[in-house]
Design an enzyme around this catalytic site. Sequence first.
Site, PDB file in Angstrom:
ATOM      1  CB  CYS A 382      -1.067  -0.047   1.124  1.00  0.00           C
ATOM      2  SG  CYS A 382      -2.664   0.818   0.665  1.00  0.00           S
ATOM      3  CG  HIS A 508      -3.606  -3.824   2.841  1.00  0.00           C
ATOM      4  ND1 HIS A 508      -2.737  -3.330   3.643  1.00  0.00           N
ATOM      5  CD2 HIS A 508      -4.162  -2.666   2.243  1.00  0.00           C
ATOM      6  CE1 HIS A 508      -2.809  -1.943   3.783  1.00  0.00           C
ATOM      7  NE2 HIS A 508      -3.709  -1.469   2.977  1.00  0.00           N
ATOM      8  CD  GLU A 510      -1.376  -6.496   4.615  1.00  0.00           C
ATOM      9  OE1 GLU A 510      -1.061  -6.680   3.815  1.00  0.00           O
ATOM     10  OE2 GLU A 510      -1.718  -5.407   5.165  1.00  0.00           O
TER      11      GLU A 510
HETATM   12  N1  GLN Z   1      -2.068   6.710   2.500  1.00  0.00           N
HETATM   13  C1  GLN Z   1      -1.961   5.887   1.343  1.00  0.00           C
HETATM   14  C2  GLN Z   1      -3.437   6.383   0.624  1.00  0.00           C
HETATM   15  O1  GLN Z   1      -4.210   6.639   1.225  1.00  0.00           O
HETATM   16  C3  GLN Z   1      -1.771   4.303   1.577  1.00  0.00           C
HETATM   17  C4  GLN Z   1      -2.786   3.914   2.500  1.00  0.00           C
HETATM   18  C5  GLN Z   1      -2.501   2.568   3.043  1.00  0.00           C
HETATM   19  O2  GLN Z   1      -1.207   2.539   3.415  1.00  0.00           O
HETATM   20  N2  GLN Z   1      -3.086   2.011   3.597  1.00  0.00           N
HETATM   21  O3  GLN Z   1      -3.748   5.770  -0.840  1.00  0.00           O
END
Ligand code: GLN
Length: 536
Positions: A382, A508, A510
């Site tokens: 992410c 994600h 995970e």
């Molecule tokens: N801050 C980034 C976004 O909003 C990544 C979010 C995250 O890592 N969950 O796109």
Amino acid sequence: METKYIFVTGGVVSSLGKGIISSSLACLLKARGYRVTIQKFDPYINIDPGTLNPYEHGECYVTVDGHEADLDLGHYERFTNVRTTRANNITTGRIYQSVIEKERRGDYLGKTVQIIPHITDEIKRNVKLLGNTGDFDFVITEIGGTVGDIESLPFLESVRQLRWELGDDALCIHLTYMPFLQAAKELKTKPTQHSVKQLQEVGIQPDVLILRTEHEIPQPMRRKIAQFCNVSADAVIESKDAPSIYEVPLGMHREHLDEIVLRKMGVPVEGEPHMAPWLHFVERMNNATEEVTIGLVGKYVELQDAYKSISEALFHAATYNDRRLRLVYLHSEKLNADNADELLSPLDGVVIAPGFGQRGIEGKFVALKWCREHDVPTFGICLGMQCMVIEFARDVLGLPEANSTEMNPLTPDNVIDLMEEQKSISNLGGTMRLGAYDCELLPDSIAARAYGATRVSERHRHRFEFNNDYRRRFEEAGMRCVGENPAAHLVEVVEVAGKRWMVGTQYHPEYSSTVLQPSPLFVDFIRAAVDYRNSK
Ligand code: GLN
């Protein structure tokens, strides 16, 4: 069979591991062939934990249907392989929100709206929501907080009423703590007695007591507790500290928790739960002696619960590679060009963590540059993937001011930009791109080979995305966009060509790693880390 409801409460202190106990019981019942789900009721006022700082309650878990949930739902899925949804996590805030909406609609026909019966009815309705689907034989409901908290009273009152209405189809398990006084060399029962008394004061008689302890509890002491607390002697069981949470289901089975529960609910106890696959995992976990050392670069490293799903997914993956995971948390605010060599060279692989906002971001760039130049297996998740893109743009594409508009809204090179659909949104709660979306992978990518598939579905939680205007320049310079959402063409996975293993995912992975079904991407990342370690 009628759906059976099991309630799990906790007393004496918080952090006793109600989530692990609930998950372990669910794991055992599932291994006996029952259909089981677990839900968590959190007494706080937030509608969901999505707006909570990880320092408050640890990581925010995301369900496939896009609910931002308590991290215990992660344990539920990891232990049972059963997907949870927004119905599995309810907060006081959501209960009140729904009651207030009904009041505004006029549903209460001019009545005074009160905690009893209106709030408690709404809680009860939510408890039964999953049971009413007909999909489950057992619904386990974990009540967050500790008995005696003002906040949990409406939940306990609802449990009392349900217990009365459901008769044998409901059961209460209370988890308490047995302190050991070092000076007297003695375990103490009094806090447990007090805690059960507190439950009884609100009208709940526990059927099963689970005593969390660091030392074995002698039988006479268990009988004494049974006598003081009106619980049958065989239903007072111990939960001794285990070296790993994944041993707890086995420990609970040795204490006959599953049998006791079935017997008390009038369900015939037949044979043994089929725990062979689980046992196999635990054996591999315990037999793994050789290490693999992974660094996790993030800004919440003081609180390891902030990266719970990542550390568990790494652990699953290490176990399936027959390696013992040594996880080194690296504070992204403390990482810089001067100490990168010293901190990063002992590692076999590096994960760049998700996150929000500017703090600690420079350390992530330092780690990414060092890993790219030293060809260390690197996994960006992410925000970690977004940083991988930004660092590559700055260093390889020669765009020194490249950034995400999250960090600098005025950057001349917005290689990561706010998603179109996010531009009109001003509320923070529940408004990100959330939940499972499909991703199409190029067949010759590391990711596709790891999954053994070119179409996968993984969970998301973000507002910003890879800016497709720059895509060609990245591809030409060696950062391949190997995964994209087939409907929206959002870039989901990037890989740096010619490197051992440098993969960034906007999603994600995970969240979907479980004990019996580890995330293929994590398993492949650890495999690459082990190969790298062996080559050093
Ligand atoms: N801050 C980034 C976004 O909003 C990544 C979010 C995250 O890592 N969950 O796109």
